[in-house]
Design a protein around this motif. Structure first.
Motif, PDB file in Angstrom:
ATOM      1  N   GLY A 228     -15.938  -0.025  -6.650  1.00 21.51           N
ATOM      2  CA  GLY A 228     -15.344  -0.105  -5.322  1.00 21.51           C
ATOM      3  C   GLY A 228     -15.913   0.962  -4.413  1.00 21.51           C
ATOM      4  O   GLY A 228     -17.019   1.471  -4.638  1.00 21.51           O
ATOM      5  N   SER A 231     -11.765   4.325  -0.064  1.00 20.29           N
ATOM      6  CA  SER A 231     -11.108   3.610   1.034  1.00 20.29           C
ATOM      7  C   SER A 231     -10.414   4.542   2.016  1.00 20.29           C
ATOM      8  O   SER A 231     -10.179   4.163   3.173  1.00 20.29           O
ATOM      9  CB  SER A 231     -10.079   2.622   0.465  1.00 20.29           C
ATOM     10  N   GLN A 250      -7.982   7.538  -1.897  1.00 23.18           N
ATOM     11  CA  GLN A 250      -7.648   6.117  -1.965  1.00 23.18           C
ATOM     12  C   GLN A 250      -8.916   5.319  -2.247  1.00 23.18           C
ATOM     13  O   GLN A 250      -9.973   5.591  -1.667  1.00 23.18           O
ATOM     14  CB  GLN A 250      -7.028   5.638  -0.658  1.00 23.18           C
ATOM     15  N   THR A 251      -8.833   4.351  -3.152  1.00 24.85           N
ATOM     16  CA  THR A 251      -9.986   3.525  -3.498  1.00 24.85           C
ATOM     17  C   THR A 251      -9.556   2.091  -3.760  1.00 24.85           C
ATOM     18  O   THR A 251      -8.396   1.837  -4.099  1.00 24.85           O
ATOM     19  CB  THR A 251     -10.710   4.078  -4.749  1.00 24.85           C
ATOM     20  N   ASP A 252     -10.504   1.154  -3.586  1.00 26.85           N
ATOM     21  CA  ASP A 252     -10.219  -0.224  -3.939  1.00 26.85           C
ATOM     22  C   ASP A 252     -10.798  -0.585  -5.304  1.00 26.85           C
ATOM     23  O   ASP A 252     -10.710  -1.736  -5.723  1.00 26.85           O
ATOM     24  CB  ASP A 252     -10.737  -1.190  -2.874  1.00 26.85           C
ATOM     25  N   THR A 278      -1.305   3.163  -8.481  1.00 28.39           N
ATOM     26  CA  THR A 278      -1.687   1.974  -7.739  1.00 28.39           C
ATOM     27  C   THR A 278      -0.452   1.303  -7.173  1.00 28.39           C
ATOM     28  O   THR A 278       0.636   1.387  -7.757  1.00 28.39           O
ATOM     29  CB  THR A 278      -2.443   0.975  -8.650  1.00 28.39           C
ATOM     30  N   GLY A 289      -5.040  -3.472  -4.866  1.00 26.95           N
ATOM     31  CA  GLY A 289      -6.293  -2.964  -4.326  1.00 26.95           C
ATOM     32  C   GLY A 289      -6.130  -1.641  -3.606  1.00 26.95           C
ATOM     33  O   GLY A 289      -7.102  -1.084  -3.095  1.00 26.95           O
ATOM     34  N   VAL A 290      -4.903  -1.135  -3.552  1.00 24.51           N
ATOM     35  CA  VAL A 290      -4.638   0.174  -2.954  1.00 24.51           C
ATOM     36  C   VAL A 290      -4.336   1.138  -4.103  1.00 24.51           C
ATOM     37  O   VAL A 290      -3.234   1.138  -4.648  1.00 24.51           O
ATOM     38  CB  VAL A 290      -3.463   0.112  -1.954  1.00 24.51           C
ATOM     39  N   ASN A 291      -5.341   1.922  -4.481  1.00 27.06           N
ATOM     40  CA  ASN A 291      -5.250   2.776  -5.668  1.00 27.06           C
ATOM     41  C   ASN A 291      -5.552   4.223  -5.295  1.00 27.06           C
ATOM     42  O   ASN A 291      -6.228   4.486  -4.286  1.00 27.06           O
ATOM     43  CB  ASN A 291      -6.253   2.284  -6.718  1.00 27.06           C
TER      44      ASN A 291
END
Length: 318
Positions: A228, A231, A250-252, A278, A289-291
């Motif tokens: 990913g 984010s 934050q990562t996807d 997450t 998808g919000v991790n």
């Protein structure tokens, strides 16, 4: 001109013919035939050239795709190498509840917890090798039951690999915890094994949009890679003790149950964070998808104190 010169030599003119009306030779008919032959041969040569040249434009799309394909292959190879080089430093952690207190071995170490057939797996998580002495970094919430156990029935089994790729189980013992940052350090006996510590990077220079990769054990599936981008930066997430962890990444890159405690790495294979939390879709348990990951700069400040003192610096004088 060269192509025309390569045509077959034309035949010599036909002998002159005479007609009853004139005694002079006439070359009219042979001249017309020669002219038509030249035109016909030239036309055939040009048509042949056009026929040969027609397929060339059709090659352009494939030629244009070749650099893209090469670039794609190189990118895939880079990610494959990234995983191969980093995954030996990632461990699989099982949180166990034993049916009875096991007898201590002669070494005072319960190496093979798996021998207890009645042991119940209460949860799984991830971690990564911090140094060659067997210290392992993970999330506090992965081992919180062991950290607060008063019965002696909680245990932690760690699956890890040495530098040669040989996998083995060891019991993990807690040496330090920091619930405020959801961090914990385990120690395993690595006598006779050579470990491959993970490469520690930095999180202060991260930029939104740069590539990142998560390696862990989601739902018990060992050595899983997800990809990913970063984010967002400077996020705030809750810690196990109810306080806020500030500065989270934050990562996807997909993070699910079992990824907790594993590394978030950059394109160079350097750890930039510890995968922690997450947001899940309501009622599904599936990542939205919000991790989030704890930035490695925070980990670097905390872990040495956990190894030496067992508590974070902020708690030393309390």
């Amino acid at each position: 001109m060269e192509m025309l010169a390569s045509l077959h030599t034309l035949p010599s003119p036909l002998p002159p013919t005479t007609t009853s009306s004139s005694s002079e030779p006439s070359y009219k008919t042979p001249f017309i035939t020669r002219r038509r032959a030249i035109i016909s041969a030239s036309t055939a040569a040009i048509a042949s050239l056009l026929h040969i040249s027609n397929p060339i434009p059709s090659l352009y799309p494939s030629i244009a795709l070749q650099p893209q394909q090469v670039e794609l292959d190189q990118e895939e190879d880079r990610i494959v190498r990234l995983f191969q080089e980093t995954s030996p430093s990632v461990v699989f952690i099982e949180d166990l509840e034993l049916a009875k207190i096991p007898k201590s071995s002669s070494k005072g170490d319960r190496d093979v917890v798996a021998e207890d057939e009645d042991a119940k797996v209460e949860g799984t998580g991830s971690g990564f090798i911090w140094d060659k002495f067997g210290h392992i970094v993970t999330n506090y919430h992965v081992v919180d039951k062991l950290a607060t156990d008063q019965s002696g029935l909680q245990s932690c089994k760690v699956l890890l690999a040495d530098a040669s790729g040989t996998s083995f189980y060891k019991e993990g013992k807690i040496v330090g915890i920091d619930p405020a940052y959801d961090l914990a350090v385990l120690k395993v006996d690595v006598e006779g094994y050579e470990l491959k510590p993970i490469v520690v990077g930095t999180s202060r220079d991260l930029r939104v949009g740069q590539s990142c990769f998560a390696i862990g054990n989601p739902f018990g599936y060992e050595n899983t890679l997800t990809t990913g981008v970063v984010s967002g930066l400077g996020r705030e997430i809750p810690s196990p003790n109810g306080r806020a962890i500030r500065g989270a990444i934050q990562t996807d890159a997909a993070i699910n149950a079992g990824n907790s405690g594993g590394p978030l790495i950059d394109s160079y294979g350097h750890v930039i964070g510890v995968n922690t939390a997450t947001f899940t879709r309501k009622g599904t348990g599936i990542s939205s998808g919000v991790n989030f990951a704890i930035p490695i700069d925070t980990v670097v400040r905390t872990v040495p104190y956990l190894i030496v003192y067992g508590t974070p610096y902020s708690n030393r004088f309390q």
